[in-house]
Design a protein around this motif. Structure first.
Motif, mmCIF file in Angstrom:
data_model
loop_
_atom_site.group_PDB
_atom_site.id
_atom_site.type_symbol
_atom_site.label_atom_id
_atom_site.label_comp_id
_atom_site.label_asym_id
_atom_site.label_seq_id
_atom_site.Cartn_x
_atom_site.Cartn_y
_atom_site.Cartn_z
ATOM 1 N N THR A 250 -21.080 23.178 24.844
ATOM 2 C CA THR A 250 -20.744 22.989 26.246
ATOM 3 C C THR A 250 -22.010 22.780 27.059
ATOM 4 O O THR A 250 -22.939 23.579 26.969
ATOM 5 C CB THR A 250 -19.992 24.217 26.793
ATOM 6 O OG1 THR A 250 -18.830 24.433 25.998
ATOM 7 C CG2 THR A 250 -19.586 23.995 28.246
ATOM 8 N N THR B 279 -13.321 23.490 26.041
ATOM 9 C CA THR B 279 -14.077 23.360 24.788
ATOM 10 C C THR B 279 -13.245 22.766 23.661
ATOM 11 O O THR B 279 -13.775 22.050 22.809
ATOM 12 C CB THR B 279 -14.620 24.734 24.364
ATOM 13 O OG1 THR B 279 -13.522 25.663 24.285
ATOM 14 C CG2 THR B 279 -15.639 25.253 25.367
ATOM 15 N N ALA C 275 -24.943 17.676 27.649
ATOM 16 C CA ALA C 275 -24.802 18.418 26.403
ATOM 17 C C ALA C 275 -26.112 18.374 25.619
ATOM 18 O O ALA C 275 -26.816 17.369 25.647
ATOM 19 C CB ALA C 275 -23.664 17.822 25.573
ATOM 20 N N CYS D 37 -10.862 20.518 23.932
ATOM 21 C CA CYS D 37 -10.805 19.069 24.170
ATOM 22 C C CYS D 37 -12.146 18.422 23.840
ATOM 23 O O CYS D 37 -12.207 17.370 23.194
ATOM 24 C CB CYS D 37 -10.422 18.801 25.619
ATOM 25 S SG CYS D 37 -10.422 17.064 26.076
ATOM 26 N N MET D 38 -13.236 19.059 24.259
ATOM 27 C CA MET D 38 -14.566 18.517 23.991
ATOM 28 C C MET D 38 -14.853 18.467 22.487
ATOM 29 O O MET D 38 -15.497 17.540 21.999
ATOM 30 C CB MET D 38 -15.629 19.364 24.699
ATOM 31 C CG MET D 38 -15.657 19.232 26.206
ATOM 32 S SD MET D 38 -16.142 17.573 26.783
ATOM 33 C CE MET D 38 -14.546 16.933 27.300
ATOM 34 N N SER E 83 -15.633 19.611 31.095
ATOM 35 C CA SER E 83 -16.367 20.028 29.901
ATOM 36 C C SER E 83 -16.088 21.482 29.519
ATOM 37 O O SER E 83 -16.394 21.896 28.396
ATOM 38 C CB SER E 83 -17.870 19.836 30.121
ATOM 39 O OG SER E 83 -18.369 20.775 31.054
ATOM 40 N N ALA F 225 -18.235 21.999 19.345
ATOM 41 C CA ALA F 225 -18.795 21.260 20.480
ATOM 42 C C ALA F 225 -19.636 22.188 21.337
ATOM 43 O O ALA F 225 -19.261 23.325 21.590
ATOM 44 C CB ALA F 225 -17.670 20.649 21.325
ATOM 45 N N LEU G 27 -13.091 15.464 21.067
ATOM 46 C CA LEU G 27 -13.800 14.239 21.420
ATOM 47 C C LEU G 27 -15.089 14.100 20.621
ATOM 48 O O LEU G 27 -15.416 13.016 20.117
ATOM 49 C CB LEU G 27 -14.121 14.223 22.925
ATOM 50 C CG LEU G 27 -12.956 13.926 23.862
ATOM 51 C CD1 LEU G 27 -13.385 14.108 25.315
ATOM 52 C CD2 LEU G 27 -12.447 12.497 23.655
ATOM 53 N N GLY G 28 -15.838 15.195 20.523
ATOM 54 C CA GLY G 28 -17.082 15.161 19.769
ATOM 55 C C GLY G 28 -16.867 14.785 18.316
ATOM 56 O O GLY G 28 -17.739 14.199 17.664
#
Length: 325
Positions: A30, A189, A37, A191-192, A186, A28, A195-196
């Protein structure tokens, strides 16, 4: 019931599922603080206009200065209105006193059969004195009322300005805090990245569900019972395809927003900005009943008032904390 998907579509689905297991997902990216993004666009969100015009610090200073101006005018308006109220009560008392004295000297004069007694003469003097004082009080009221109205109008304008600026400040502060909170989120990273990895599958599911929404697709002249997925786009014209894409995008954003909001605690408290609290409007603040304000009539009424006033103070004098001795 929906008809089963064609074998080609099922093969494609199985193929995609295989890719999900085998293809490594990119790390992902950031977003920069306050930005978005890389590769992302914002079609449903934009900063308030005020964010492009002034900083939060400068706007807060404008609100604080405007509040000082308003409170100073409000204080002077209160003093003038209180003095007017006192003068009107005094005038009413003097007029009543004069009427009573007039009735008493006449009654005394008749009872004494025309003889002018000392009590009678005292009542005549009392009537004359009350009348003289009442005339002076009337003159004071006539002088002060236009000035009170003049201050009311400028107090009204000052309040409107500070209320408007504070509303803009709340828009700017809440926007900045929202961006800061999302930026902080955000920074996680891991977690992002998770999600991504899965959000695109949510979007694919929403697209499929939209294309199989019988009621909606019927508005585009498509029978959604025939097959699943977005294969309809191959036989749709440009306008209908664009409309379908917009509806899909709207539902995707709604689904993601709904999911995001479901994790945010409900808080109905209004944001407080210390130092910018605006007091409740006083009953006599509105220069028109009900707070009526006409930007067309206002300048004309202001000019008429200034013509009635024997002395027109400057706004600097109105906003000054200095008081006459």
């Amino acid at each position: 019931m929906n008809q089963p998907a064609t074998s080609t579509q099922q093969t494609d689905r199985n193929s995609n599922e295989g890719q999900t297991m085998e293809t490594a997902q990119p790390e992902a990216q950031t977003p920069a603080p306050g930005g978005k993004a890389p590769g992302r666009t914002l079609n449903y969100f934009e900063a308030p206009y005020i964010a492009m015009c002034i900083s939060e610090e400068d706007l807060r200073e404008c609100v604080e200065n405007g509040l000082k101006t308003y409170l100073m005018r409000r204080r002077k308006l209160t003093e003038v209105c209180n003095e007017l109220d006192r003068l009107k009560k005094t005038l009413s008392a003097l007029e009543q006193e004069g009427e009573e004295a007039d009735g008493e000297w006449k009654q005394s004069f008749l009872k004494s059969f025309g003889k002018q007694t000392k009590p009678m003469r005292d009542k005549v003097k009392q009537k004359a004195q009350a009348k003289l004082e009442a005339e002076q009080i009337k003159e004071m009221i006539e002088l002060l009322e236009p000035q009170a109205q003049w201050i009311k109008m400028y107090t009204y304008l000052a309040r409107n300005a500070v209320v408007d600026d504070k509303s803009k400040l709340i828009d700017l502060v809440t926007h900045n805090r929202l961006i800061a909170a999302v930026d902080e989120l955000s920074q996680n990273t891991e977690c992002m990245a998770k999600l991504g990895e899965v959000v695109k599958y949510l979007f694919e599911r929403v697209e499929t569900d939209t294309c199989n929404d019988h009621a909606y697709m019927a508005t585009l002249g498509i029978d959604a019972w025939k097959q699943k997925g977005a294969a309809y786009k191959a036989v749709m014209n440009y306008e209908d395809t664009a409309q379908l894409n917009r509806e899909v995008s709207r539902r995707q954003m709604s689904a993601l927003g709904d999911l995001f909001l479901s994790r945010i605690p409900v808080d109905h408290k209004r944001i407080k900005l210390p130092g910018t609290e605006i007091p409740e409007r006083l009953p006599f603040e509105d220069y028109k009943d009900g707070g009526y304000y006409s930007p067309i009539r206002f300048p004309r009424e202001l000019k008429e008032l200034e013509e009635k006033m024997g002395f027109v103070p400057s706004l600097d004098e109105l906003d000054s904390d200095d008081t006459a001795a």
